[in-house]
Scaffold this active site. Structure first.
Site, short mmCIF file in Angstrom:
data_model
loop_
_atom_site.label_atom_id
_atom_site.label_comp_id
_atom_site.label_asym_id
_atom_site.label_seq_id
_atom_site.Cartn_x
_atom_site.Cartn_y
_atom_site.Cartn_z
N ASN A 73 -10.57 -2.38 -6.46
CA ASN A 73 -9.73 -1.45 -7.23
C ASN A 73 -10.34 -1.03 -8.57
OD1 ASN A 73 -6.53 -2.80 -6.06
ND2 ASN A 73 -7.68 -1.00 -5.36
N ASP B 270 0.82 -1.21 0.00
CA ASP B 270 0.00 0.00 0.00
C ASP B 270 0.86 1.27 0.00
OD1 ASP B 270 -2.26 1.53 0.06
OD2 ASP B 270 -2.78 1.09 2.15
#
Ligand code: FPP
Length: 237
Positions: free
Chosen positions: A65, A17
């Site tokens: 996503n 991340d």
């Protein structure tokens, strides 16, 4: 008395991340953050291989996503194409096996084909396996597994009472893979975000503020040392 040390983990999972924030800090477009993230991944795969891990699972693209801009999704998919192509040149030679978890049916046909080819040609490798999570969500994986088991019950080849924890594990994308002993998440977020929900039941978590493109081989070693209960004496402390 010395503290009891744990053995090296066999399987480490990583939520990579912070690519977007890494790019923003440098006033670069987000896709440059993902490019730097892909380079970090290559370094970490090599480090994990040298440390002797058996399995490394990385969260590259989640079922959530798709909500990002068309441009960003396109940039990640292009990186993926490049990545898969590079695999053929580099990781194959290093005896690294590649396996994808997640529902790849939503990916472009050329990527699906590339994945099938690579999985096929890397089957014979017996070094470390890198599991790349693509269009992956832990709940979606469980849903697909449950559907497959329900079908077996419907077909009369499985009794509902025969559904053990082990049978559920074997219905998942990670069938046959030991659960990760350690899960790492970068960028200061401390959530599991739908990653390996079933498999992380007993894992240790390691969180770091470092953004994924800045995550180094040393950071991986530090996470593993912390998991093992080893003391690292940086700066002679
Ligand atoms: C999280 O950063 C990262 C992703 C959603 C994509 C992960 C992709 C890579 C590491 C590179 C591509 C690798 C392959 C194999 C395709 P973020 O964008 O959520 O960062 P932010 O939270 O700072 O915005």
């Amino acid at each position: 008395m010395a503290k009891q040390e744990k053995a090296m983990p066999r399987h480490v999972a990583i939520i990579m991340d912070g690519n977007g924030r890494w790019a923003a800090k440098r006033m670069l477009p987000r896709k440059m953050g993902h490019k730097a993230g892909a380079e970090a991944l290559e370094r970490i795969i090599e480090a994990a291989r040298q440390l002797g891990l058996e399995h490394l699972t990385v969260y590259a693209f989640s079922t959530e996503n798709w909500k990002r801009s068309v441009e960003e999704v396109g940039a990640i998919m292009d990186l993926l194409r490049l990545y898969l192509k590079n695999y053929l040149q580099k990781f194959a030679k290093d005896n690294v096996r590649m396996h994808v978890i997640g529902d790849i049916s939503r990916l472009d046909a050329d990527i699906q084909e590339q994945i099938r080819n690579i999985e096929e040609m890397s089957k014979g490798k017996d070094g470390m396996t890198v599991h790349i999570a693509l269009n992956y969500g832990g709940r979606d994986e469980l849903r697909r597994g449950v559907t497959a088991l329900a079908r077996q019950v419907q077909d009369g080849v499985l009794e509902p009472e025969e559904i053990t924890e082990d049978i559920i594990s074997q219905s998942l994308d990670t069938a046959g893979v030991p659960d990760p002993e350690l899960m790492i998440r970068t960028s200061g977020e401390e959530r599991i975000s739908n990653f390996l929900l079933w498999q992380l039941a007993y894992s240790e978590f390691y969180f770091t503020d470092k953004l994924w493109p800045d995550f180094t081989e040393e950071d991986l070693k530090d996470a593993i040392d912390q998991y093992c209960g080893r003391e690292r004496r940086f700066g002679g402390r």
